[in-house]
Design an enzyme around this catalytic site. Structure first.
Site, PDB file in Angstrom:
ATOM      1  N   LYS A  43       0.615  -1.020   0.100  1.00  0.00           N
ATOM      2  CA  LYS A  43      -0.056   0.017  -0.135  1.00  0.00           C
ATOM      3  C   LYS A  43       0.825   1.103   0.106  1.00  0.00           C
ATOM      4  CE  LYS A  43      -2.865   0.743   3.672  1.00  0.00           C
ATOM      5  NZ  LYS A  43      -2.884   1.897   4.208  1.00  0.00           N
ATOM      6  N   SER A  44       2.010   1.290   0.972  1.00  0.00           N
ATOM      7  CA  SER A  44       2.634   2.534   1.006  1.00  0.00           C
ATOM      8  C   SER A  44       3.281   2.873  -0.376  1.00  0.00           C
ATOM      9  CB  SER A  44       3.742   2.491   1.964  1.00  0.00           C
ATOM     10  OG  SER A  44       3.092   2.182   3.359  1.00  0.00           O
TER      11      SER A  44
ATOM     12  N   LYS B  71      -4.520   5.503  14.571  1.00  0.00           N
ATOM     13  CA  LYS B  71      -4.713   4.860  13.225  1.00  0.00           C
ATOM     14  C   LYS B  71      -6.334   4.932  12.984  1.00  0.00           C
ATOM     15  CE  LYS B  71      -0.421   4.080  12.866  1.00  0.00           C
ATOM     16  NZ  LYS B  71       0.334   4.802  11.859  1.00  0.00           N
TER      17      LYS B  71
ATOM     18  N   ARG C 133      -8.283  12.068  12.581  1.00  0.00           N
ATOM     19  CA  ARG C 133      -7.139  11.731  12.719  1.00  0.00           C
ATOM     20  C   ARG C 133      -6.092  13.115  12.615  1.00  0.00           C
ATOM     21  NH1 ARG C 133      -5.242   6.963   8.968  1.00  0.00           N
ATOM     22  NH2 ARG C 133      -3.505   6.851  10.477  1.00  0.00           N
TER      23      ARG C 133
ATOM     24  N   ASP D 212       1.580  -1.437  11.786  1.00  0.00           N
ATOM     25  CA  ASP D 212       0.558  -1.954  11.317  1.00  0.00           C
ATOM     26  C   ASP D 212       0.044  -3.413  11.703  1.00  0.00           C
ATOM     27  OD1 ASP D 212      -0.012   0.927  10.336  1.00  0.00           O
ATOM     28  OD2 ASP D 212       0.813   0.229   8.305  1.00  0.00           O
TER      29      ASP D 212
ATOM     30  N   ARG E  44      -6.381   1.691  17.948  1.00  0.00           N
ATOM     31  CA  ARG E  44      -6.029   0.105  18.082  1.00  0.00           C
ATOM     32  C   ARG E  44      -5.736  -0.474  19.350  1.00  0.00           C
ATOM     33  NH1 ARG E  44      -3.580   0.184  11.797  1.00  0.00           N
ATOM     34  NH2 ARG E  44      -5.150   0.209  10.923  1.00  0.00           N
TER      35      ARG E  44
ATOM     36  N   ARG F 225       2.997   6.052  -3.363  1.00  0.00           N
ATOM     37  CA  ARG F 225       4.072   6.854  -3.685  1.00  0.00           C
ATOM     38  C   ARG F 225       4.384   6.759  -5.020  1.00  0.00           C
ATOM     39  NH1 ARG F 225       4.197   5.708   1.818  1.00  0.00           N
ATOM     40  NH2 ARG F 225       5.445   6.664   3.210  1.00  0.00           N
TER      41      ARG F 225
HETATM   42  C1  S3P Z   1       2.420   4.794   6.229  1.00  0.00           C
HETATM   43  C2  S3P Z   1       3.054   4.967   7.488  1.00  0.00           C
HETATM   44  C3  S3P Z   1       2.532   4.492   8.748  1.00  0.00           C
HETATM   45  C4  S3P Z   1       1.548   3.499   8.701  1.00  0.00           C
HETATM   46  C5  S3P Z   1       0.483   3.548   7.400  1.00  0.00           C
HETATM   47  C6  S3P Z   1       1.023   3.837   6.039  1.00  0.00           C
HETATM   48  C7  S3P Z   1       2.985   5.307   5.003  1.00  0.00           C
HETATM   49  O1  S3P Z   1       1.726   5.715   9.391  1.00  0.00           O
HETATM   50  O2  S3P Z   1       0.823   3.136   9.691  1.00  0.00           O
HETATM   51  O3  S3P Z   1      -0.318   2.493   7.219  1.00  0.00           O
HETATM   52  O4  S3P Z   1       2.623   4.919   3.738  1.00  0.00           O
HETATM   53  O5  S3P Z   1       3.738   6.239   5.116  1.00  0.00           O
HETATM   54  P1  S3P Z   1       2.592   6.654  10.148  1.00  0.00           P
HETATM   55  O6  S3P Z   1       3.538   7.604   9.509  1.00  0.00           O
HETATM   56  O7  S3P Z   1       1.399   7.568  10.951  1.00  0.00           O
HETATM   57  O8  S3P Z   1       3.362   6.074  11.272  1.00  0.00           O
END
Ligand code: S3P
Length: 428
Positions: free
Chosen positions: A19-20, A342, A119, A315, A346, A24
């Site tokens: 996902k991350s 989150k 958030r 996560d 959680r 990007r």
């Molecule tokens: C993410 C960073 C994390 C993670 C999120 C995805 C990212 O959050 O919990 O699911 O893609 O940069 P934080 O940057 O708030 O720790």
């Protein structure tokens, strides 16, 4: 959706793209010059929100089969959207895009669903404002009204190890009039640094082992579009890793999992707990290490999860907490207060839901204490529309006596639309 005790999970599974990294690839591809081809892009709701936001800013994005093609228009090529940008449930979308939008020559409003509007956004609006950005928020939360400005480079120390905060500042730093430096208490996931370098940006990292990390970016003339191969998401693989360990008579091969060390803390924890996992076919990918992982049912022992390990498995903590209920002895999770902000709180949701299933869990300010070994029974679990909570309890339901019901089960669409089919495919 209902889950019952299972006699074993066997076979192979290929989890969807990270996902991350998917987010990007579209964001950086949009502000790069030329074409970015993304293979194995995650077609979950969060990453579709990112595509939709950039389309509204004039970027042509084809989303066919397993390939997404982004026709980048350069650092200054975005156009003012005619409507509010809806980031849905996605914290990564709203926080990272803010870093880009802070430097454009137009105004824009970003918002998202009810969870996103709760958030904390001050963690990005504060450093971006110090760079010269103009951002109005609603009590520190979305909607965010961003008016693009000329930005200055800053040196910023973040109180939290957050890749979203770090990335928002680094993206703004691409447009600043001088160098920008972000220091975080521990190195958070470094996908932005890897991909920005790959796209031609000048990014440097100085990190101490298990200590603070500083990342410096220089303003860029341009980025160049590139090929991105997205590895499978270790945060999605985590559910099969833990399911394989927890459900007796299981053996699962999880193919093509990203094992970047800034993400792979769960593998350390599994080894500390005595879990049987083997990494096979390790390879480099496009800057992101990848492997297949073989997991077999195991007897587990309690452990302590804290400090610099936390950002590398943030996560995965809901699933790890549930797994710890089966371990022999006590598991302590601390330094994880970030879990409270989150998609749901959680810590509270895990403590309440595991307790409802018969576990011995104490909620603390920054984590949980889990005394393993109490037999679990089925319960009705409120996922609070949090995808990772729903998947955690689908797996936990497989080892509990009686039936576990998850009413709001479709929220897994956020990160893993085929999760239930893939899980069912492994059942004996
Ligand atoms: C993410 C960073 C994390 C993670 C999120 C995805 C990212 O959050 O919990 O699911 O893609 O940069 P934080 O940057 O708030 O720790």
């Amino acid at each position: 959706m209902r889950f019952n005790k299972c006699n074993g999970l066997c076979g192979e599974v290929t989890v969807p793209g990270d996902k991350s990294i998917s987010h990007r690839s579209v964001m950086f591809g949009s502000i790069a010059e030329g074409v970015t081809e993304v293979r194995n892009y995650l077609r979950g709701a969060d990453c579709l929100s990112t595509i939709s936001c950039f389309r509204k800013m004039g970027i042509e994005i084809e989303n066919r089969g397993s390939v997404v093609t982004v026709r980048g228009r350069g650092l200054r090529g975005l156009s003012r959207p005619d409507e509010v940008l809806d980031c849905g449930n996605s914290g990564t979308t709203i926080r990272l895009i803010s870093g880009i939008l802070a430097a454009q020559d137009f105004d824009v409003t970003l918002t998202g669903d009810a969870s996103i509007q709760r958030r904390p956004m001050k963690r990005i609006t504060e450093p971006l404002s110090r760079m010269g950005a103009s951002i109005e928020s609603t009590n520190g939360c979305a909607p965010l009204r961003i008016s693009g400005r000329r930005l200055h480079g800053i040196s910023y120390t973040s109180a939290v190890a957050s890749a979203q905060v770090k990335s928002a500042i680094l993206l703004a730093g691409l447009y600043a009039d001088g160098e920008t430096r972000v220091t975080e208490p521990f190195l958070s996931r470094n996908h932005s640094e890897i991909m920005l370098s790959h796209f031609g940006a000048d990014v440097r990292t100085e990190a101490e082992a298990a200590g603070p990390a500083s990342i410096t970016i220089r303003p860029a003339e341009n980025l160049h579009g590139s090929l991105v191969e997205v590895p499978g998401d270790i945060s999605s693989a985590a559910f099969f890793l833990c399911a394989g360990l927890m459900v007796p008579h299981s053996e699962i091969l999880i193919r093509n999992v990203g094992i970047n060390p800034t993400r792979a803390g769960i593998l350390t924890v599994i080894r500390d707990m005595g879990g049987d996992i083997t990494l096979l076919n390790e390879r480099a990918g496009s800057g992101e290490p990848t492997a297949d992982i073989l997991v077999r049912s195991s007897s587990l022992r309690g452990t302590v999860i804290e400090g610099g390990l936390i950002p590398t498995l943030i996560d995965e903590l809901p699933m790890i907490a549930a797994m710890a209920c089966l371990a022999d002895g006590t598991t302590v999770i601390r330094d994880a207060a970030e879990l409270k902000v989150k998609e749901s709180n959680r810590i509270a949701v895990m403590a309440q839901s595991l307790t409802a299933m018969g576990a011995d869990v104490t909620e603390t300010e920054d984590g949980m204490i889990i005394r393993g070994g109490k037999p679990l029974h089925g319960a009705v679990i409120d996922s609070h529309s949090d995808h990772r909570i729903a998947m955690t309890f689908a797996v936990t339901g497989l080892i509990a006596e009686g039936e576990t019901e998850i009413p709001d089960a479709e929220c897994v669409n956020i990160s893993y639309p085929r999760f239930y089919e893939d899980l069912a495919g492994l059942m004996k």
